[in-house]
Scaffold this motif. Structure first.
Motif, PDB file in Angstrom:
ATOM      1  N   ALA A  55       0.829  -1.207   0.000  1.00 58.15           N
ATOM      2  CA  ALA A  55       0.000   0.000   0.000  1.00 58.15           C
ATOM      3  C   ALA A  55       0.863   1.257   0.000  1.00 58.15           C
ATOM      4  O   ALA A  55       0.566   2.222  -0.708  1.00 58.15           O
ATOM      5  CB  ALA A  55      -0.936  -0.002   1.200  1.00 58.15           C
ATOM      6  N   ARG A  56       1.942   1.269   0.791  1.00 55.91           N
ATOM      7  CA  ARG A  56       2.859   2.423   0.791  1.00 55.91           C
ATOM      8  C   ARG A  56       3.462   2.628  -0.596  1.00 55.91           C
ATOM      9  O   ARG A  56       3.549   3.750  -1.097  1.00 55.91           O
ATOM     10  CB  ARG A  56       3.976   2.219   1.816  1.00 55.91           C
ATOM     11  N   PHE A  57       3.876   1.533  -1.230  1.00 60.43           N
ATOM     12  CA  PHE A  57       4.446   1.588  -2.570  1.00 60.43           C
ATOM     13  C   PHE A  57       3.439   2.148  -3.571  1.00 60.43           C
ATOM     14  O   PHE A  57       3.751   3.047  -4.352  1.00 60.43           O
ATOM     15  CB  PHE A  57       4.894   0.180  -2.981  1.00 60.43           C
ATOM     16  N   LEU A  58       2.209   1.631  -3.518  1.00 60.52           N
ATOM     17  CA  LEU A  58       1.165   2.074  -4.442  1.00 60.52           C
ATOM     18  C   LEU A  58       0.858   3.557  -4.262  1.00 60.52           C
ATOM     19  O   LEU A  58       0.760   4.295  -5.244  1.00 60.52           O
ATOM     20  CB  LEU A  58      -0.093   1.235  -4.246  1.00 60.52           C
ATOM     21  N   ARG A  59       0.724   4.004  -3.018  1.00 65.02           N
ATOM     22  CA  ARG A  59       0.450   5.428  -2.772  1.00 65.02           C
ATOM     23  C   ARG A  59       1.581   6.317  -3.278  1.00 65.02           C
ATOM     24  O   ARG A  59       1.335   7.374  -3.859  1.00 65.02           O
ATOM     25  CB  ARG A  59       0.207   5.661  -1.286  1.00 65.02           C
ATOM     26  N   ALA A  60       2.829   5.896  -3.072  1.00 62.68           N
ATOM     27  CA  ALA A  60       3.971   6.681  -3.555  1.00 62.68           C
ATOM     28  C   ALA A  60       3.955   6.779  -5.078  1.00 62.68           C
ATOM     29  O   ALA A  60       4.202   7.857  -5.645  1.00 62.68           O
ATOM     30  CB  ALA A  60       5.277   6.058  -3.069  1.00 62.68           C
ATOM     31  N   LYS A  61       3.661   5.679  -5.746  1.00 64.13           N
ATOM     32  CA  LYS A  61       3.625   5.694  -7.213  1.00 64.13           C
ATOM     33  C   LYS A  61       2.467   6.544  -7.731  1.00 64.13           C
ATOM     34  O   LYS A  61       2.610   7.256  -8.734  1.00 64.13           O
ATOM     35  CB  LYS A  61       3.522   4.268  -7.768  1.00 64.13           C
ATOM     36  N   LEU A  62       1.323   6.507  -7.052  1.00 69.92           N
ATOM     37  CA  LEU A  62       0.189   7.327  -7.493  1.00 69.92           C
ATOM     38  C   LEU A  62       0.438   8.812  -7.248  1.00 69.92           C
ATOM     39  O   LEU A  62       0.013   9.651  -8.045  1.00 69.92           O
ATOM     40  CB  LEU A  62      -1.093   6.873  -6.793  1.00 69.92           C
TER      41      LEU A  62
ATOM     42  N   LEU B 233      -5.924  10.957  -4.609  1.00 66.85           N
ATOM     43  CA  LEU B 233      -4.899  11.508  -5.491  1.00 66.85           C
ATOM     44  C   LEU B 233      -5.388  11.816  -6.894  1.00 66.85           C
ATOM     45  O   LEU B 233      -5.001  12.814  -7.487  1.00 66.85           O
ATOM     46  CB  LEU B 233      -3.719  10.531  -5.567  1.00 66.85           C
ATOM     47  N   LEU B 234      -6.207  10.942  -7.439  1.00 71.35           N
ATOM     48  CA  LEU B 234      -6.737  11.118  -8.789  1.00 71.35           C
ATOM     49  C   LEU B 234      -8.248  11.087  -8.684  1.00 71.35           C
ATOM     50  O   LEU B 234      -8.823  10.041  -8.401  1.00 71.35           O
ATOM     51  CB  LEU B 234      -6.248   9.987  -9.703  1.00 71.35           C
ATOM     52  N   PRO B 235      -8.917  12.211  -8.890  1.00 66.91           N
ATOM     53  CA  PRO B 235     -10.367  12.250  -8.729  1.00 66.91           C
ATOM     54  C   PRO B 235     -11.072  11.219  -9.601  1.00 66.91           C
ATOM     55  O   PRO B 235     -10.697  10.979 -10.746  1.00 66.91           O
ATOM     56  CB  PRO B 235     -10.743  13.665  -9.163  1.00 66.91           C
TER      57      PRO B 235
END
Length: 111
Positions: free
Chosen positions: A66-73, A103-105
């Protein structure tokens, strides 16, 4: 209780188009478990319509994935400043919704 959303089954594809700058970018992430129980994140990126390049990362738990995914987004959300084009959602799985909303509506969904 664990407050980290499950990351198994995440599929998210984004496209950034800026024809005036000749920029047509594709970015896709898929997260699922392998036969050994590890979470695998695969990111494929490149020009829209090409095979692109794929990179892979392994994680032992949902929190790390989840941390990885949030950083990439977060990085994709800053694409307008860096690339001159806004990343728009092309494909999204239900598992990815808790991660993309801040992050992305959701109204950027194009299909």
């Amino acid at each position: 209780m664990n407050d980290v959303p499950a990351t198994n089954g995440v599929i998210l594809e984004l496209h950034a188009r800026a024809p005036e700058l000749n920029r047509f970018r594709s970015w896709r992430i898929e997260i699922d478990r392998d036969l050994f129980g590890l979470l695998n994140a695969r990111i494929t990126y490149g020009r829209i319509g090409t095979t692109g390049r794929t990179r892979r990362w392994d994680f032992e738990n949902d929190a790390a994935a989840a941390r990885f995914l949030r950083a990439k987004l977060r990085r994709r959300a800053s694409g307008t400043k860096r690339r001159g084009a806004v990343y728009r959602i092309v494909e999204v799985s239900a598992t990815a919704a808790p991660f993309i909303h801040p992050l992305l509506p959701i109204d950027q969904l194009t299909t």
